[in-house]
Design a protein around this motif. Structure first.
Motif, PDB file in Angstrom:
ATOM      1  N   LEU A 238      99.198   8.600 -10.695  1.00 49.76           N
ATOM      2  CA  LEU A 238     100.165   7.350 -11.274  1.00 49.76           C
ATOM      3  C   LEU A 238      99.279   6.756 -11.606  1.00 49.76           C
ATOM      4  O   LEU A 238      98.320   7.065 -12.867  1.00 49.76           O
ATOM      5  CB  LEU A 238      99.186   6.618  -9.606  1.00 49.76           C
ATOM      6  CG  LEU A 238      99.043   7.692  -8.252  1.00 49.76           C
ATOM      7  CD1 LEU A 238      98.076   6.502  -7.341  1.00 49.76           C
ATOM      8  CD2 LEU A 238     101.054   6.445  -8.180  1.00 49.76           C
ATOM      9  N   PRO A 239     100.252   5.711 -12.569  1.00 53.88           N
ATOM     10  CA  PRO A 239      99.914   4.558 -13.843  1.00 53.88           C
ATOM     11  C   PRO A 239      98.364   4.460 -13.664  1.00 53.88           C
ATOM     12  O   PRO A 239      97.612   3.931 -12.231  1.00 53.88           O
ATOM     13  CB  PRO A 239     100.836   4.110 -13.811  1.00 53.88           C
ATOM     14  CG  PRO A 239     102.141   4.102 -12.888  1.00 53.88           C
ATOM     15  CD  PRO A 239     101.161   4.912 -11.530  1.00 53.88           C
ATOM     16  N   GLU A 240      97.763   4.420 -14.549  1.00 57.12           N
ATOM     17  CA  GLU A 240      95.983   3.709 -14.674  1.00 57.12           C
ATOM     18  C   GLU A 240      96.159   2.511 -13.614  1.00 57.12           C
ATOM     19  O   GLU A 240      95.234   2.354 -13.552  1.00 57.12           O
ATOM     20  CB  GLU A 240      96.315   3.643 -16.358  1.00 57.12           C
ATOM     21  CG  GLU A 240      95.481   5.009 -16.891  1.00 57.12           C
ATOM     22  CD  GLU A 240      94.753   5.155 -16.790  1.00 57.12           C
ATOM     23  OE1 GLU A 240      93.756   5.014 -16.109  1.00 57.12           O
ATOM     24  OE2 GLU A 240      94.228   6.743 -17.008  1.00 57.12           O
ATOM     25  N   ASN A 241      96.738   1.685 -14.125  1.00 58.41           N
ATOM     26  CA  ASN A 241      96.918   0.229 -13.699  1.00 58.41           C
ATOM     27  C   ASN A 241      97.237   0.479 -11.584  1.00 58.41           C
ATOM     28  O   ASN A 241      97.627  -0.781 -11.702  1.00 58.41           O
ATOM     29  CB  ASN A 241      97.304  -1.038 -14.207  1.00 58.41           C
ATOM     30  CG  ASN A 241      99.610  -0.441 -14.054  1.00 58.41           C
ATOM     31  OD1 ASN A 241      99.695   1.013 -13.652  1.00 58.41           O
ATOM     32  ND2 ASN A 241      99.802  -1.465 -15.111  1.00 58.41           N
ATOM     33  N   ALA A 242      97.597   1.567 -11.506  1.00 56.79           N
ATOM     34  CA  ALA A 242      97.793   1.469  -9.898  1.00 56.79           C
ATOM     35  C   ALA A 242      97.140   1.308  -9.010  1.00 56.79           C
ATOM     36  O   ALA A 242      96.128   1.040  -9.053  1.00 56.79           O
ATOM     37  CB  ALA A 242      98.375   2.630  -9.729  1.00 56.79           C
ATOM     38  N   TYR A 243      97.050   0.208  -8.066  1.00 55.72           N
ATOM     39  CA  TYR A 243      96.011  -0.282  -7.688  1.00 55.72           C
ATOM     40  C   TYR A 243      96.384   0.307  -5.899  1.00 55.72           C
ATOM     41  O   TYR A 243      95.211   0.269  -5.096  1.00 55.72           O
ATOM     42  CB  TYR A 243      95.610  -2.037  -7.179  1.00 55.72           C
ATOM     43  CG  TYR A 243      97.154  -2.422  -7.285  1.00 55.72           C
ATOM     44  CD1 TYR A 243      97.304  -2.380  -5.545  1.00 55.72           C
ATOM     45  CD2 TYR A 243      98.335  -2.859  -8.185  1.00 55.72           C
ATOM     46  CE1 TYR A 243      98.509  -3.443  -5.311  1.00 55.72           C
ATOM     47  CE2 TYR A 243      99.582  -3.437  -7.436  1.00 55.72           C
ATOM     48  CZ  TYR A 243      99.600  -3.873  -6.373  1.00 55.72           C
ATOM     49  OH  TYR A 243     100.903  -4.274  -6.029  1.00 55.72           O
ATOM     50  N   GLU A 244      97.619   0.823  -5.565  1.00 56.12           N
ATOM     51  CA  GLU A 244      97.457   1.093  -4.094  1.00 56.12           C
ATOM     52  C   GLU A 244      98.634   2.534  -4.022  1.00 56.12           C
ATOM     53  O   GLU A 244      99.196   2.545  -5.079  1.00 56.12           O
ATOM     54  CB  GLU A 244      98.115   0.342  -3.157  1.00 56.12           C
ATOM     55  CG  GLU A 244      98.954  -0.149  -3.616  1.00 56.12           C
ATOM     56  CD  GLU A 244      99.953  -1.402  -3.062  1.00 56.12           C
ATOM     57  OE1 GLU A 244      99.271  -2.304  -1.329  1.00 56.12           O
ATOM     58  OE2 GLU A 244     100.838  -2.366  -3.112  1.00 56.12           O
ATOM     59  N   ILE A 245      98.711   3.187  -2.990  1.00 53.70           N
ATOM     60  CA  ILE A 245      99.110   4.395  -2.895  1.00 53.70           C
ATOM     61  C   ILE A 245      99.901   4.247  -1.657  1.00 53.70           C
ATOM     62  O   ILE A 245      99.352   4.231  -0.869  1.00 53.70           O
ATOM     63  CB  ILE A 245      98.785   5.640  -2.960  1.00 53.70           C
ATOM     64  CG1 ILE A 245      99.405   7.002  -2.838  1.00 53.70           C
ATOM     65  CG2 ILE A 245      97.379   5.938  -2.498  1.00 53.70           C
ATOM     66  CD1 ILE A 245      98.644   8.141  -3.507  1.00 53.70           C
ATOM     67  N   ASP A 246     101.220   4.806  -1.391  1.00 49.68           N
ATOM     68  CA  ASP A 246     101.956   4.721  -0.027  1.00 49.68           C
ATOM     69  C   ASP A 246     101.787   6.162   0.136  1.00 49.68           C
ATOM     70  O   ASP A 246     103.250   7.322  -0.824  1.00 49.68           O
ATOM     71  CB  ASP A 246     103.411   4.434  -0.711  1.00 49.68           C
ATOM     72  CG  ASP A 246     104.158   4.396   0.989  1.00 49.68           C
ATOM     73  OD1 ASP A 246     103.756   5.032   2.215  1.00 49.68           O
ATOM     74  OD2 ASP A 246     104.658   3.553   1.965  1.00 49.68           O
ATOM     75  N   LEU A 247     101.549   6.406   1.207  1.00 47.56           N
ATOM     76  CA  LEU A 247     101.210   8.086   1.847  1.00 47.56           C
ATOM     77  C   LEU A 247     102.635   8.700   2.231  1.00 47.56           C
ATOM     78  O   LEU A 247     102.486   9.963   2.877  1.00 47.56           O
ATOM     79  CB  LEU A 247     100.015   8.736   2.305  1.00 47.56           C
ATOM     80  CG  LEU A 247      98.863   8.257   1.681  1.00 47.56           C
ATOM     81  CD1 LEU A 247      97.442   8.236   2.096  1.00 47.56           C
ATOM     82  CD2 LEU A 247      98.491   8.761   0.852  1.00 47.56           C
ATOM     83  N   ALA A 248     102.959   7.646   2.812  1.00 44.37           N
ATOM     84  CA  ALA A 248     103.968   8.425   3.768  1.00 44.37           C
ATOM     85  C   ALA A 248     105.663   9.451   3.395  1.00 44.37           C
ATOM     86  O   ALA A 248     105.592  10.122   4.359  1.00 44.37           O
ATOM     87  CB  ALA A 248     105.225   7.025   4.474  1.00 44.37           C
ATOM     88  N   GLN A 249     106.016   9.691   2.329  1.00 42.04           N
ATOM     89  CA  GLN A 249     106.144  10.766   1.707  1.00 42.04           C
ATOM     90  C   GLN A 249     105.825  11.576   2.190  1.00 42.04           C
ATOM     91  O   GLN A 249     106.133  13.073   2.941  1.00 42.04           O
ATOM     92  CB  GLN A 249     107.334  10.536   0.679  1.00 42.04           C
ATOM     93  CG  GLN A 249     108.081  11.364   0.267  1.00 42.04           C
ATOM     94  CD  GLN A 249     109.119  11.887   0.894  1.00 42.04           C
ATOM     95  OE1 GLN A 249     110.292  10.409   1.235  1.00 42.04           O
ATOM     96  NE2 GLN A 249     109.703  13.028   0.731  1.00 42.04           N
ATOM     97  N   TRP A 250     104.035  11.969   2.030  1.00 39.46           N
ATOM     98  CA  TRP A 250     103.894  13.330   2.069  1.00 39.46           C
ATOM     99  C   TRP A 250     103.619  13.268   3.463  1.00 39.46           C
ATOM    100  O   TRP A 250     103.649  14.582   3.821  1.00 39.46           O
ATOM    101  CB  TRP A 250     102.828  12.863   0.822  1.00 39.46           C
ATOM    102  CG  TRP A 250     102.564  13.110  -0.477  1.00 39.46           C
ATOM    103  CD1 TRP A 250     102.766  14.026  -0.882  1.00 39.46           C
ATOM    104  CD2 TRP A 250     102.662  12.111  -1.467  1.00 39.46           C
ATOM    105  NE1 TRP A 250     103.396  13.720  -2.386  1.00 39.46           N
ATOM    106  CE2 TRP A 250     102.798  12.207  -2.509  1.00 39.46           C
ATOM    107  CE3 TRP A 250     102.201  10.388  -1.697  1.00 39.46           C
ATOM    108  CZ2 TRP A 250     102.803  11.906  -3.784  1.00 39.46           C
ATOM    109  CZ3 TRP A 250     102.200   9.840  -2.519  1.00 39.46           C
ATOM    110  CH2 TRP A 250     102.629  10.362  -3.640  1.00 39.46           C
ATOM    111  N   LEU A 251     103.432  12.553   3.815  1.00 43.21           N
ATOM    112  CA  LEU A 251     102.806  12.342   5.423  1.00 43.21           C
ATOM    113  C   LEU A 251     103.955  12.638   6.283  1.00 43.21           C
ATOM    114  O   LEU A 251     104.314  14.142   6.977  1.00 43.21           O
ATOM    115  CB  LEU A 251     102.309  11.339   6.018  1.00 43.21           C
ATOM    116  CG  LEU A 251     101.152  10.856   5.617  1.00 43.21           C
ATOM    117  CD1 LEU A 251     100.520   9.698   6.100  1.00 43.21           C
ATOM    118  CD2 LEU A 251      99.670  12.172   5.765  1.00 43.21           C
ATOM    119  N   TYR A 252     104.990  12.631   5.749  1.00 39.91           N
ATOM    120  CA  TYR A 252     106.685  12.662   6.543  1.00 39.91           C
ATOM    121  C   TYR A 252     106.996  14.306   5.993  1.00 39.91           C
ATOM    122  O   TYR A 252     106.868  15.466   7.052  1.00 39.91           O
ATOM    123  CB  TYR A 252     107.759  12.629   5.892  1.00 39.91           C
ATOM    124  CG  TYR A 252     108.445  13.336   6.736  1.00 39.91           C
ATOM    125  CD1 TYR A 252     109.476  12.649   7.963  1.00 39.91           C
ATOM    126  CD2 TYR A 252     109.453  13.786   5.280  1.00 39.91           C
ATOM    127  CE1 TYR A 252     111.109  13.127   8.208  1.00 39.91           C
ATOM    128  CE2 TYR A 252     110.739  14.079   5.959  1.00 39.91           C
ATOM    129  CZ  TYR A 252     111.106  13.978   7.144  1.00 39.91           C
ATOM    130  OH  TYR A 252     112.516  14.325   7.887  1.00 39.91           O
TER     131      TYR A 252
END
Length: 173
Positions: free
Chosen positions: A105-119
């Motif tokens: 993820l970029p250094e300035n990221a502040y959140e992550i959506d896990l939906a694709q990995w969980l699927y």
């Protein structure tokens, strides 16, 4: 894939340490994806996130069932699933990763959506063959399949008269 608030984790502002999350993947979740094999399910996921300075380490424990179609009778089939997965998230503006268990993820990221990995973690648990246990298939559909097989056997078991003419030529030599 659109954003999914129920699988979103905001890690900005979290101190280094372990954090626990729970996710439920239900029919509504699975219907967001286009997959003819996987038509629903109910999978509980316990996730542990370890927040490090420049990295997030996720551990997932999956348990539940997936809904698919039986390859034999085309009826609905529920398949129990369970297992564990790991995901490493690194922060970098230049580095990329070819490892499927590592994402960047970029250094300035502040959140992550896990939906694709969980699927994907749930979907890969489907076996290659989806078949009801003995006696679980739709009897009406099995009767239709058997009838079609019998018709095909009768068609192939009666000799083709064209072969008889060829056999006669062979016998004459």
């Amino acid at each position: 894939m659109c954003r999914s608030d129920d699988t979103m984790i905001r890690f900005s502002g979290l101190k280094p340490g372990r954090y626990n999350y729970r996710f439920t993947l239900d029919d509504t979740f699975f219907n967001r994806y286009e997959n003819d094999e996987l038509c629903g399910g109910n999978v509980e996921i316990a996730a542990t996130m370890e927040r490090l300075e420049h990295m997030l380490m996720f551990s997932f424990e999956l348990k539940g069932e997936l809904t698919t179609w039986c390859d034999r009778c085309l009826g609905e089939l529920r398949i129990p699933v369970d297992g564990e997965e790991k995901l490493c998230v690194r922060f970098s503006d230049t580095e990329m990763s070819d490892d499927e268990d590592v994402t960047v993820l970029p250094e300035n990221a502040y959140e992550i959506d896990l939906a694709q990995w969980l699927y994907e973690y749930a979907a890969v648990r489907l076996p290659m063959q989806h078949i009801h246990p003995d006696g679980g298939c739709d009897p009406d559909m099995l009767n239709r399949i058997v009838s079609e097989e019998q018709i095909e056997q009768q068609r192939t078991s009666s000799p083709d008269p064209r072969w008889d003419a060829l056999r006669e030529l062979k016998d004459d030599k």
